[in-house]
Design a protein around this motif. Structure first.
Motif, PDB file in Angstrom:
ATOM      1  N   SER A   1       1.292  -0.981  -0.112  1.00  0.00           N
ATOM      2  CA  SER A   1       0.005  -0.443   0.204  1.00  0.00           C
ATOM      3  C   SER A   1       0.771   1.433  -0.182  1.00  0.00           C
ATOM      4  O   SER A   1       0.437   2.204  -0.167  1.00  0.00           O
TER       5      SER A   1
ATOM      6  N   PRO B   1      -5.038  -7.372  -2.093  1.00  0.00           N
ATOM      7  CA  PRO B   1      -3.897  -8.153  -3.268  1.00  0.00           C
ATOM      8  C   PRO B   1      -3.033  -7.703  -3.965  1.00  0.00           C
ATOM      9  O   PRO B   1      -1.781  -8.719  -4.634  1.00  0.00           O
ATOM     10  N   CYS B   2      -2.100  -6.388  -3.376  1.00  0.00           N
ATOM     11  CA  CYS B   2      -0.977  -5.870  -3.455  1.00  0.00           C
ATOM     12  C   CYS B   2       0.280  -6.870  -3.116  1.00  0.00           C
ATOM     13  O   CYS B   2       1.554  -6.391  -3.372  1.00  0.00           O
TER      14      CYS B   2
ATOM     15  N   LEU C   1       0.216  -2.749  -8.217  1.00  0.00           N
ATOM     16  CA  LEU C   1      -1.298  -2.645  -8.782  1.00  0.00           C
ATOM     17  C   LEU C   1      -2.096  -1.086  -9.200  1.00  0.00           C
ATOM     18  O   LEU C   1      -1.713  -0.299  -8.559  1.00  0.00           O
ATOM     19  N   SER C   2      -3.734  -1.158 -10.079  1.00  0.00           N
ATOM     20  CA  SER C   2      -4.093  -0.147 -10.183  1.00  0.00           C
ATOM     21  C   SER C   2      -4.418   0.871  -8.944  1.00  0.00           C
ATOM     22  O   SER C   2      -4.404   2.080  -9.083  1.00  0.00           O
ATOM     23  N   CYS C   3      -4.464  -0.033  -7.757  1.00  0.00           N
ATOM     24  CA  CYS C   3      -5.472   0.254  -7.035  1.00  0.00           C
ATOM     25  C   CYS C   3      -3.647   0.957  -5.797  1.00  0.00           C
ATOM     26  O   CYS C   3      -4.884   1.988  -4.559  1.00  0.00           O
ATOM     27  N   SER C   4      -2.946   0.379  -6.197  1.00  0.00           N
ATOM     28  CA  SER C   4      -2.161   1.481  -4.992  1.00  0.00           C
ATOM     29  C   SER C   4      -1.024   1.911  -5.548  1.00  0.00           C
ATOM     30  O   SER C   4      -0.348   2.485  -6.971  1.00  0.00           O
TER      31      SER C   4
ATOM     32  N   ASP D   1       0.024 -10.810  -2.570  1.00  0.00           N
ATOM     33  CA  ASP D   1      -0.030 -11.598  -2.509  1.00  0.00           C
ATOM     34  C   ASP D   1       1.092 -11.882  -3.440  1.00  0.00           C
ATOM     35  O   ASP D   1       0.755 -11.393  -4.395  1.00  0.00           O
TER      36      ASP D   1
ATOM     37  N   CYS E   1      -7.303  -2.546   3.821  1.00  0.00           N
ATOM     38  CA  CYS E   1      -7.407  -2.449   2.489  1.00  0.00           C
ATOM     39  C   CYS E   1      -9.391  -3.523   2.295  1.00  0.00           C
ATOM     40  O   CYS E   1      -9.482  -4.583   2.920  1.00  0.00           O
TER      41      CYS E   1
ATOM     42  N   TRP F   1       6.788  -4.689  -6.199  1.00  0.00           N
ATOM     43  CA  TRP F   1       5.940  -4.755  -5.906  1.00  0.00           C
ATOM     44  C   TRP F   1       5.156  -5.181  -6.513  1.00  0.00           C
ATOM     45  O   TRP F   1       5.100  -4.291  -8.093  1.00  0.00           O
ATOM     46  N   LYS F   2       3.977  -4.680  -6.456  1.00  0.00           N
ATOM     47  CA  LYS F   2       3.202  -5.938  -8.163  1.00  0.00           C
ATOM     48  C   LYS F   2       2.528  -4.321  -8.875  1.00  0.00           C
ATOM     49  O   LYS F   2       2.186  -4.403  -9.840  1.00  0.00           O
TER      50      LYS F   2
END
Length: 346
Positions: free
Chosen positions: A290, A325-326, A310-313, A328, A320, A307-308
């Motif tokens: 996050s 999922p970030c 993701l579009s939400c992070s 995972d 969350c 670091w994945k």
């Protein structure tokens, strides 16, 4: 405080947290390098004072009291007695703004925050935005934006290496041996360190995966020690117990620097211990979720990250709504990054 020092002084306020305090060190080092004759004083909470009080670019450390109106009045009197020409508030809290104002400095620099901006003579925006999106910068860069008003040339976005005396380093090595590491492993920096970090759901890597990682590393012949800080001991003990690793003893912050220098690499989440390892010049593998590595991955070439993206992070949430999922992140991904940091297969 001792008798009046007639040097020109710059006062830096950075009360907490560990990562932020360590990020401020490069700013103070640059302030001192720009004008070596100038005194540099740091206001920092008591927990962090032993870690920074012997750094050569910090001439004085001032510790605010935990409580008490009279104690605070005495502390603010001591701050004002320093007579700094500049005060730089890297913290931005109401308490830090009060200290900045009470310093009596002609130039008082801080962030453009509601109400608190009135404590400063020079304000800088807290964030930078392009097309409505935040531009990520690490806290050292933000510190330089404030410190430039006091005369400071940006030099590096890597925190400086911390100094630890020989007695502290030896005490740390002795405590690692007492916990279960061999003298040979310590001498050759053979241990792989793990740190689960503080259990904040949006930043945490599952304890079960730390356990799997530890088992895999130990099966490959690597000694593993689990380090911990405040609020992390329960998870650290579980990882050590269920994987057969060694749980580190309780260590002071200076001892922790000495202990980390006995490690080959530290695997952790975005935590204070990650930044401490960077300042100990121990390679790190950091798992980000996050929070934004473009802001908080203050490291060198051998400091790796997962670091994945993701579009939400980054979201900077504590909880969350989607099950994090970030974070995972598979054990195989971490093992691959370990190979990068250590230069050998894990």
């Amino acid at each position: 405080m001792s008798a009046r020092d007639n040097r020109d002084w710059v006062l830096v306020i950075r009360l907490r947290q560990l990562g932020d305090v360590l990020a401020s060190l490069e700013v103070m080092r640059a302030l001192k390098a720009h004008r070596p004759e100038r005194g540099v004083a740091l206001v920092v909470n008591a927990a962090y004072a032993p870690l920074v009080e012997h750094e050569p670019y910090i001439d004085r450390v001032l510790v605010p009291p935990a409580r008490g109106t009279l104690a605070w009045a005495r502390f603010l009197r001591d701050v004002r007695a320093l007579s700094p020409s500049s005060a730089i508030d890297l913290h931005g809290s109401a308490r830090a703004a009060l200290i900045t104002l009470a310093s009596g400095a002609r130039q008082r620099v801080g962030y453009d925050l509601r109400l608190r901006r009135r404590a400063y003579t020079v304000v800088e925006p807290r964030g930078e935005f392009t097309d409505g999106r935040r531009v990520p910068h690490n806290p050292i860069t933000w510190g330089f934006r404030l410190a430039r008003h006091a005369g400071c040339d940006p030099v590096s976005t890597l925190p400086p290496e911390l100094r630890v005396d020989d007695d502290t380093s030896q005490r740390a090595r002795d405590r690692l041996r007492a916990a279960g590491l061999s003298a040979d492993v310590i001498a050759r920096r053979g241990v792989i360190a793990l740190n689960p970090g503080r259990p904040v759901p949006s930043k945490s890597w599952p304890v079960e995966r730390f356990i799997d990682l530890s088992r895999r590393l130990r099966a490959a012949g690597h000694p593993v020690m689990v380090f911990w800080g405040p609020g992390e001991e329960v998870d650290a003990n579980r990882i050590a117990r269920e994987s057969g690793a060694v749980c580190a003893p309780s260590l002071s912050l200076p001892e922790m620097v000495g202990a980390l220098r006995s490690c080959a690499v530290l695997v952790t989440i975005d935590s204070g211990l990650k930044h401490l390892a960077v300042c100990a010049r121990t390679p790190t593998v950091t798992l980000f979720g996050s929070t934004d590595p473009r802001e908080w991955h203050m490291g060198a070439a051998r400091d790796a990250l997962v670091w994945k993206g993701l579009s939400c992070s980054p979201c900077r949430r504590l909880l969350c709504p989607f099950g994090t999922p970030c974070m995972d992140i598979g054990v195989d991904e971490v093992v691959a990054m370990l190979a990068h940091s250590t230069g050998e297969a894990a």
